[in-house]
Design a protein around this motif. Structure first.
Motif, PDB file in Angstrom:
ATOM      1  N   ALA B 165     -15.644  15.631 -16.657  1.00  0.00           N
ATOM      2  CA  ALA B 165     -15.784  14.695 -15.546  1.00  0.00           C
ATOM      3  C   ALA B 165     -16.598  13.472 -15.944  1.00  0.00           C
ATOM      4  N   ASP B 166     -17.628  13.660 -16.790  1.00  0.00           N
ATOM      5  CA  ASP B 166     -18.494  12.530 -17.056  1.00  0.00           C
ATOM      6  C   ASP B 166     -17.932  11.595 -18.119  1.00  0.00           C
ATOM      7  N   ARG B 167     -16.717  11.878 -18.603  1.00  0.00           N
ATOM      8  CA  ARG B 167     -16.110  10.936 -19.535  1.00  0.00           C
ATOM      9  C   ARG B 167     -15.080  10.068 -18.854  1.00  0.00           C
ATOM     10  N   TYR B 169     -14.979   8.346 -16.170  1.00  0.00           N
ATOM     11  CA  TYR B 169     -15.340   7.414 -15.130  1.00  0.00           C
ATOM     12  C   TYR B 169     -14.583   6.109 -15.262  1.00  0.00           C
ATOM     13  N   SER B 185      -9.540   2.239 -13.268  1.00  0.00           N
ATOM     14  CA  SER B 185     -10.234   3.400 -12.747  1.00  0.00           C
ATOM     15  C   SER B 185      -9.183   4.416 -12.325  1.00  0.00           C
TER      16      SER B 185
END
Lengths: 451, 451
Positions: B165-167, B169, B185
């Motif tokens: 998830a944290d890649r 964005y 996005s």
């Protein structure tokens, strides 16, 4: 891609157009700028031209500027827009930014501005939170999804909502009472089957803070867990807002500046290029208090005038004994204040800190004292002078280290800001103690020292 | 949701299990912890128990710890794991973290570790970048999409890739040569029609930095434009990595600490609770250099011993003249150093800064000088003493403010770190100047001052 040089050149052109009052051309030129750059340009313009340019810019462009301006510069931007035109502009910025802006106004202006805004009530709600609390800087711009809906429903909802890209990073999952349950990422939505319920894919290991939490605490959580946003909940766990990394970066920078400034007795609003009269008003009262503490150190020397008249070499060593201990203590204060700010030093560590500074002080004090004694011997060939400066320096260095560590911890324990244990108060203290020990010992041994 | 008190209680239980060597129970207990908390626990354990616990934890759990540990603590964690077992662990961490870890090793250990890793070459590539450059702290964990594919293809690709998830964005869009074109996005993907080409929905207004850019520059861009990540490109614009807000927060915190420490002559690796011998090695050499500068100030006083013997009241005012100017100068240094760090003060501002400090110094110096003269009159009833202290204080305060502002700007101009214009060097300077002026004037007027 953005290019710094190109932006600077554009700034030059823009300033020329503003000076000539060619507003239409100027507006056309600057609308290509990123709002952060445009804000910089607007703040660089002379007041008159700033007002004129803001008057010619579309409301939504002006609104964007508020999102990118630092707190220090808000007042100037508000003056540029004019309080009268503020409600329309604030209608288009995020609630938390609107609240920040309104906080800069006089009380009667605040009420009037809020009354004229459609969203006045939401913004007023944010004003209740402390300026430095999580509630005070959180943003309302988050996406909350009910845990009972399906993945497909969530995707459909996002398609309709079209949240700005920087809001949709974490999607928060809440229950029917709006109590935060956890997060899902858009990635989770993409890879799950459409009929899955959100509650089945919710990650529940979420670090939230309450609205009354200190903003520094939120910043530390974000940093510790490598997060990009921290949700803010009320006492019942209901989701109220979210603090994003970019807001918290501002917080951390401000806190670091504040600590640095407080340690040398500066107002945190002070800047190098502030107008002289403003700096005088901010810095001089405090400097005069500080002068009074120096007078106190002077009065400590006063009773020893006769000793000094008989053994003037003692005066040669006054700056060494006082100054060296002052620097040692300043290092200790800096280490402890920063350690507290970074969360590395806790109150319960006080005994460890004390022991450490004592041990360090003994080693360092003996070394520095011996060197100073050697200098005394070279200057005076008098071993008694060597003894006096050795003892005075060793003791003063020890006291400085211990006080430098204990004072900020004590202030913290009493609920104050440890950074006000400024190095300057400590320096006065080491001056006084150093003079007392050097000149006191010198008086006792005056017959051995007088030339 | 995570609860600090619960975590602390769990820590206590864990320590008891570790002390009793009940590893199976301990491992079961701690695997429920967030890696950031587990890392804290591991670092708090005594060395022997730390080694044993790390030995009992699964490799992927150990790998997670490295992602959450601060640079200062890496060495201890490496010792806990053992260099021998390191390659297997590093296989599971991100490239930039692996590079950070390997940088802590001795040269021959570095080569050996890299040789045993499947991804050794990728990691070795990162080692070429300067420690404080964007290349040195960027992460390779980004998602890049070719501008020629469709929205549907992009979504399908993400479903297969399942990026953490944290890649995911920002999704970076590149051309066939991997040159960065902009971002889309996930939201943009969701709301666009499936057949749209990425190049049609790419946002091209992206702020990137090059691999050799200073990490502070990247942090400033992130802060100015309120971003959550900044892409890093090579000289040809090819996407090489990404710096995320959580990494840059660490950078900003480290830089602030470094500035604070350097200004008082502390090594940036120093902490309050470091072992005494280490602090002695780090702090004492520098403190002794500083002692030498204090000796210099003492030697300035030495030739005036006869003057002091005849008018010992001058010694009473030595700490006032020197100390007050020192504090004034320290404020100026702090303002300029922090102003440079925050980007508020530029080199081209030097004349403005100089003029400002001069104007401020005149107002403040006259006030403080007059008050000191009054004290002199009260203590001695001698207007000549009043005149001497007034002139000495005014001039010394002026000199202190100007030097405090000019020294850091000059160091910056010469390419150095302005924070090394430490307040301590400045204080020595104001001591020397203050003594010279006070005692020099006193010597000229000695017949008026001698009692």
């Amino acid at each position: 891609m953005a290019d710094d040089v190109a932006v600077r050149e554009l700034f030059d052109d823009a300033r020329a157009l503003a000076a000539n009052g060619e507003w239409a051309k100027l507006v056309a030129l600057v609308t290509s700028l990123h709002p952060a750059d445009l804000a910089e340009l607007v703040l660089e313009l002379p007041e008159e031209e700033r007002v004129a340019l803001l008057d010619h810019l579309p409301t939504d462009v002006v609104a964007d500027l508020f999102e990118y301006v630092e707190d220090d510069d808000l007042k100037e931007l508000i003056r540029g827009v004019g309080v009268k035109d503020l409600p329309a502009v604030l209608e288009e910025v995020e609630d938390d930014v609107a609240a920040d802006v309104i906080q800069q106004l006089e009380p009667e202006e605040q009420a009037e501005t809020l009354a004229q805004m459609d969203r006045g009530e939401e913004v007023a709600e944010l004003l209740q939170y402390g300026d430095e609390s999580a509630g005070g800087i959180m943003s309302r711009g988050f996406v909350a999804l009910n845990e009972g809906i399906t993945v497909q429903q969530a995707i459909d909802y996002l398609r309709v909502l079209r949240p700005p890209a920087d809001r949709a990073y974490y999607l928060y999952v809440v229950d029917d009472n709006r109590v935060l349950q956890g997060v899902v990422s858009i990635r989770d939505l993409l890879v799950s089957s459409p009929k899955t319920l959100l509650k089945e894919i919710t990650q529940r290991d979420v670090h939230a803070v309450t609205t009354d939490a200190d903003q520094e605490e939120a910043a530390r959580i974000l940093q510790k867990y490598n997060l990009l946003a921290v949700p803010v909940v009320d006492a019942e766990g209901r989701l109220e807002g979210v603090m994003t990394a970019d807001d918290l970066i501002d917080v951390l920078q401000e806190e670091a500046t504040e600590d640095m400034y407080r340690m040398v007795g500066l107002d945190e609003a002070e800047t190098v290029l502030a107008p002289v009269w403003r700096s005088v008003r901010r810095r001089v009262p405090w400097l005069l208090v500080n002068l009074a503490t120096a007078f106190f150190a002077a009065l400590v020397v006063r009773p020893f005038e006769e000793t000094i008249a008989r053994a003037a070499t003692l005066a040669v060593f006054m700056p060494v004994i006082a100054g060296h201990a002052g620097n040692t203590g300043t290092q200790a204060v800096t280490l402890v204040v920063r350690g507290i700010a970074l969360g590395d030093v806790k109150l319960s560590d006080w005994l460890l800190v004390l022991r450490k500074e004592l041990a360090f002080g003994v080693v360092h004090g003996i070394l520095a004292g011996a060197l100073t004694a050697v200098l005394a011997l070279i200057l005076s060939f008098n071993p008694w002078l060597g003894l006096v400066v050795f003892v005075a320096l060793l003791l003063n260095v020890l006291i400085a280290g211990v006080m430098g560590a204990i004072i900020p911890l004590t202030i913290k324990r009493l609920g104050g800001d440890p950074a006000v244990a400024s190095s300057i108060w400590l320096t006065t203290f080491t001056d006084v103690m150093g003079f007392l020990m050097l000149l006191g010992l010198g008086t006792v041994l005056i017959d051995r020292l007088a030339s």
